[in-house]
Design a protein around this motif. Structure first.
Motif, PDB file in Angstrom:
ATOM      1  N   ILE A 146     -10.261 -31.976  11.143  1.00 17.06           N
ATOM      2  CA  ILE A 146     -10.578 -32.885  10.034  1.00 17.06           C
ATOM      3  C   ILE A 146     -11.801 -32.360   9.287  1.00 17.06           C
ATOM      4  CG2 ILE A 146     -11.461 -35.196   9.491  1.00 17.06           C
ATOM      5  CD1 ILE A 146      -9.499 -36.348  11.418  1.00 17.06           C
ATOM      6  N   ALA A 147     -12.780 -31.841  10.037  1.00 15.89           N
ATOM      7  CA  ALA A 147     -13.993 -31.308   9.398  1.00 15.89           C
ATOM      8  C   ALA A 147     -13.625 -30.204   8.403  1.00 15.89           C
ATOM      9  CB  ALA A 147     -14.951 -30.781  10.466  1.00 15.89           C
ATOM     10  N   GLN A 148     -12.717 -29.336   8.806  1.00 19.41           N
ATOM     11  CA  GLN A 148     -12.325 -28.236   7.914  1.00 19.41           C
ATOM     12  C   GLN A 148     -11.620 -28.775   6.665  1.00 19.41           C
ATOM     13  OE1 GLN A 148     -11.748 -24.523   9.068  1.00 19.41           O
ATOM     14  NE2 GLN A 148     -11.885 -24.732  11.276  1.00 19.41           N
ATOM     15  N   LYS A 149     -10.795 -29.814   6.856  1.00 16.62           N
ATOM     16  CA  LYS A 149     -10.091 -30.409   5.710  1.00 16.62           C
ATOM     17  C   LYS A 149     -11.092 -31.038   4.744  1.00 16.62           C
ATOM     18  CE  LYS A 149      -5.696 -31.488   7.902  1.00 16.62           C
ATOM     19  NZ  LYS A 149      -5.085 -32.480   8.777  1.00 16.62           N
ATOM     20  N   ILE A 150     -12.080 -31.744   5.297  1.00 14.53           N
ATOM     21  CA  ILE A 150     -13.082 -32.397   4.432  1.00 14.53           C
ATOM     22  C   ILE A 150     -13.833 -31.334   3.631  1.00 14.53           C
ATOM     23  CG2 ILE A 150     -15.217 -33.767   4.402  1.00 14.53           C
ATOM     24  CD1 ILE A 150     -14.151 -35.091   7.039  1.00 14.53           C
ATOM     25  N   ALA A 151     -14.196 -30.252   4.318  1.00 19.68           N
ATOM     26  CA  ALA A 151     -14.937 -29.186   3.629  1.00 19.68           C
ATOM     27  C   ALA A 151     -14.126 -28.625   2.460  1.00 19.68           C
ATOM     28  CB  ALA A 151     -15.287 -28.076   4.620  1.00 19.68           C
ATOM     29  N   THR A 200     -20.333 -30.108   3.261  1.00 19.16           N
ATOM     30  CA  THR A 200     -19.644 -28.915   3.779  1.00 19.16           C
ATOM     31  C   THR A 200     -20.459 -28.281   4.911  1.00 19.16           C
ATOM     32  OG1 THR A 200     -18.769 -28.533   1.577  1.00 19.16           O
ATOM     33  CG2 THR A 200     -18.636 -26.707   3.103  1.00 19.16           C
ATOM     34  N   ASN A 201     -21.779 -28.229   4.719  1.00 18.96           N
ATOM     35  CA  ASN A 201     -22.639 -27.689   5.785  1.00 18.96           C
ATOM     36  C   ASN A 201     -22.510 -28.522   7.067  1.00 18.96           C
ATOM     37  OD1 ASN A 201     -23.515 -25.865   3.905  1.00 18.96           O
ATOM     38  ND2 ASN A 201     -25.494 -26.844   3.539  1.00 18.96           N
ATOM     39  N   ILE A 202     -22.423 -29.840   6.884  1.00 18.28           N
ATOM     40  CA  ILE A 202     -22.254 -30.713   8.056  1.00 18.28           C
ATOM     41  C   ILE A 202     -20.935 -30.357   8.764  1.00 18.28           C
ATOM     42  CG2 ILE A 202     -21.820 -33.120   8.781  1.00 18.28           C
ATOM     43  CD1 ILE A 202     -23.777 -34.004   6.552  1.00 18.28           C
ATOM     44  N   CYS A 203     -19.900 -30.126   7.961  1.00 19.42           N
ATOM     45  CA  CYS A 203     -18.591 -29.782   8.547  1.00 19.42           C
ATOM     46  C   CYS A 203     -18.675 -28.473   9.339  1.00 19.42           C
ATOM     47  CB  CYS A 203     -17.530 -29.682   7.449  1.00 19.42           C
ATOM     48  SG  CYS A 203     -17.172 -31.281   6.713  1.00 19.42           S
ATOM     49  N   THR A 211     -16.387 -25.699  18.756  1.00 22.68           N
ATOM     50  CA  THR A 211     -15.877 -24.384  19.182  1.00 22.68           C
ATOM     51  C   THR A 211     -16.973 -23.420  19.628  1.00 22.68           C
ATOM     52  OG1 THR A 211     -16.082 -23.408  16.982  1.00 22.68           O
ATOM     53  CG2 THR A 211     -14.040 -24.582  17.460  1.00 22.68           C
ATOM     54  N   GLY A 212     -18.215 -23.694  19.243  1.00 25.20           N
ATOM     55  CA  GLY A 212     -19.301 -22.760  19.554  1.00 25.20           C
ATOM     56  C   GLY A 212     -19.379 -21.621  18.554  1.00 25.20           C
ATOM     57  N   LYS A 213     -18.515 -21.659  17.542  1.00 23.09           N
ATOM     58  CA  LYS A 213     -18.516 -20.573  16.550  1.00 23.09           C
ATOM     59  C   LYS A 213     -19.286 -20.983  15.304  1.00 23.09           C
ATOM     60  CE  LYS A 213     -14.163 -18.581  17.974  1.00 23.09           C
ATOM     61  NZ  LYS A 213     -12.820 -19.112  18.049  1.00 23.09           N
ATOM     62  N   MET A 214     -20.179 -20.079  14.879  1.00 22.02           N
ATOM     63  CA  MET A 214     -20.894 -20.316  13.629  1.00 22.02           C
ATOM     64  C   MET A 214     -20.017 -19.764  12.512  1.00 22.02           C
ATOM     65  SD  MET A 214     -24.385 -20.910  14.264  1.00 22.02           S
ATOM     66  CE  MET A 214     -25.417 -20.883  15.725  1.00 22.02           C
ATOM     67  N   CYS A 215     -19.664 -20.600  11.560  1.00 26.34           N
ATOM     68  CA  CYS A 215     -18.826 -20.079  10.491  1.00 26.34           C
ATOM     69  C   CYS A 215     -19.237 -20.695   9.165  1.00 26.34           C
ATOM     70  CB  CYS A 215     -17.364 -20.399  10.764  1.00 26.34           C
ATOM     71  SG  CYS A 215     -17.015 -22.152  10.678  1.00 26.34           S
ATOM     72  N   GLU A 216     -18.900 -19.995   8.094  1.00 24.16           N
ATOM     73  CA  GLU A 216     -19.162 -20.555   6.771  1.00 24.16           C
ATOM     74  C   GLU A 216     -17.813 -20.938   6.189  1.00 24.16           C
ATOM     75  OE1 GLU A 216     -22.011 -19.877   2.965  1.00 24.16           O
ATOM     76  OE2 GLU A 216     -21.715 -18.234   4.364  1.00 24.16           O
ATOM     77  N   ILE A 217     -17.671 -22.215   5.855  1.00 26.40           N
ATOM     78  CA  ILE A 217     -16.403 -22.667   5.277  1.00 26.40           C
ATOM     79  C   ILE A 217     -16.526 -22.490   3.763  1.00 26.40           C
ATOM     80  CG2 ILE A 217     -14.766 -24.556   5.068  1.00 26.40           C
ATOM     81  CD1 ILE A 217     -16.088 -25.819   7.535  1.00 26.40           C
ATOM     82  N   ASP A 218     -15.555 -21.769   3.178  1.00 30.75           N
ATOM     83  CA  ASP A 218     -15.519 -21.512   1.727  1.00 30.75           C
ATOM     84  C   ASP A 218     -16.749 -21.964   0.948  1.00 30.75           C
ATOM     85  OD1 ASP A 218     -13.093 -20.357   1.864  1.00 30.75           O
ATOM     86  OD2 ASP A 218     -11.999 -22.252   1.647  1.00 30.75           O
TER      87      ASP A 218
END
Lengths: 222, 271
Positions: A146-151, A200-203, A211-218
């Motif tokens: 859901i976080a990815q969808k919101i972002a 988006t940063n919150i997401c 997941t423990g993964k640091m990622c930048e969503i679009d």
């Protein structure tokens, strides 16, 4: 059988406090647009005064997180949750600053006649508040999908911002006397656009928590 | 006298009443001075941890509160040690009664070589309770409080020595609870236990602190940080006498200690 019940309760308490802070911030954005629509200077001043409470809440949660790290030796998911809370409260605090920024613009506008009926700006605010609200729910339920969808919905905010920008520029081109008023509305829209970027940063932090993964969503277009 | 609390780690705030108090306490073993001028207020219904390097007098300090040091030949106490404002070193104090009010749990689980049931009722029997029904009630209540009931309720008649280390230590805590103490002293209660059993005892301590005043001595700083509301840092002076360097809310002592020696100790710069 759960062993560290006391520590885990404190962790849940922090998350509840974060939700409470989120509500304060949602209210600040919503009221800033109300103040803009109604030219309500009293409300604008109240938003500015209330921002202090948001900042205090942030420090309070931050202090508790530091205490938990120093005294409880959190590990794995617990550690990621605390680290994410530290990040998220910083984002929330800045969103609160954007709401305060809009309130200051409202005071600047004062009783100038409105340039145009407000349509897209309230829509941006409504959409941003909705994204923020759902992102905090996603944090509580550890739902990274859901976080990815919101972002991804940040694109819609960017589109609205673009629309507001083009419309206001056309006003300015048509009649340079509107430049000051149009610019102020552009600032308001920009504040809202930044709020959505911070959601988006919150997401991204939710994805990290789960997941423990640091990622930048679009990254945002702006 | 009341204790000045700052933020107590966002835990349920204990009452601001003082349960135990030392006033300029000096402890001597013969000519050797083990503790020097220690003044400290222990709050009621909270956990107070005593930390410090080996040999700084942590255990000696703990044993002041139930006069366990009396058992050491040549031990002498100067200054005041009070429970509810009453000097426990006063000649009129009944030591047996004192030790009923102030229970103690030791480093190594030390169940008696008898059944689980008999271990728990050992204290109450000594204090005159003989009714089987009443004793059974005490056993259940004490074992429940010690978070052990569900694990042993079907083997109350079995030897306590057959329990695991962590269970034995919880049984020892149940044995203390059975005589309805007001204060529980714990001297390195987890140092002989594995990490999971340790966390379980710590959680139990947190629950017990709603009703009891707990003082724990530990060389495990992380444990003190995890479990306590107040923390005291002791260290040795040049003549090896233990002194109190700093005492305050745990949340403050482990995040922003006031004394540089505390900072150096908790950050591992000396020890």
């Amino acid at each position: 059988m759960e062993i560290r019940t006391t520590f885990h309760k404190r962790l849940r308490d922090i998350q509840d406090e974060l939700l409470a802070m989120g509500s304060m911030v949602e209210k600040a954005i919503s009221r800033s647009i109300e103040a803009l629509k109604n030219r309500d200077l009293k409300l604008a001043n109240q938003i500015i005064a209330d921002d202090r409470k948001i900042n205090e809440k942030r420090f309070e949660i931050e202090e508790t997180c530091i205490q938990l790290i120093a005294t409880q030796q959190p590990m794995a998911g617990d550690l990621r949750t605390i680290v994410s809370v530290l990040s998220i409260i910083s984002e929330l605090e800045r969103i609160g600053d954007h709401a305060e920024g809009i309130a200051k613009i409202v005071i600047m506008i004062g009783d100038e006649p409105p340039l145009k009926p407000l349509i897209d700006i309230p829509r941006m605010a409504e959409k941003t508040i909705d994204m923020l609200h759902r992102s905090l729910d996603a944090f509580m339920s550890c739902d990274q999908e859901i976080a990815q969808k919101i972002a991804a919905e940040d694109d819609a905010i960017d589109d609205l911002y673009n629309q507001v920008y083009r419309e206001l520029v056309s006003y300015m081109v048509e009649d340079p006397k509107t430049i000051t008023r149009a610019t102020r509305l552009l600032w308001v829209a920009h504040n809202l656009e930044r709020c959505a970027d911070r959601v988006t940063n919150i997401c991204e932090r939710i994805v990290f928590t789960v997941t423990g993964k640091m990622c930048e969503i679009d990254a945002s277009k702006y | 006298m009341s204790v000045n609390y700052e933020v107590l780690s966002n835990r349920a705030a204990p009452t601001s009443e003082t349960k135990l108090k030392t006033e300029k306490v000096n402890l001597f073993y013969g000519t050797f001075q083990a503790l020097r001028n220690i003044s400290l207020d222990v709050p009621k219904q909270a956990i107070t941890a005593i930390i410090g390097p080996s040999g700084c007098g942590k255990s000696s300090f703990l044993r002041l509160f139930n006069r366990m040091n009396d058992l050491i030949i040549g031990a002498r106490v100067a200054g005041a040690v009070e429970i509810d404002d009453i000097d426990i070193y006063d000649k009129d104090v009944d030591v047996v009664e004192l030790r009923k009010r102030v229970g103690m749990v030791f480093q190594k689980p030390n169940p008696f070589p008898m059944s689980v049931f008999e271990n728990v009722v050992f204290g109450p029997r000594r204090h005159g309770k003989t009714n089987r029904h009443e004793l059974a009630g005490i056993v259940e209540q004490s074992l429940r409080q010690a978070a052990l009931w569900d694990e042993v309720k079907d083997k109350l008649g079995q030897s306590a020595l057959a329990l695991s280390g962590g269970q034995q230590q919880r049984l020892c805590i149940a044995r203390v609870l059975a005589v309805e103490p007001e204060v529980i002293l714990m001297d390195e209660p987890c140092s002989a236990l594995d990490p999971i059993a340790t966390l379980r005892i710590e959680d139990l301590m947190r629950n017990l602190s709603d009703d009891y005043t707990i003082v724990i001595v530990t060389h495990n700083m992380q444990q003190a940080a995890r479990v306590s509301d107040m923390a005291a840092f002791l260290m040795m002076e040049e003549d090896r006498a233990g002194t109190l360097v700093e005492y305050g809310p745990t949340s403050q002592l482990f995040t922003n200690p006031k004394d540089k020696r505390t900072e150096d100790y908790i950050t591992g710069r000396f020890g």
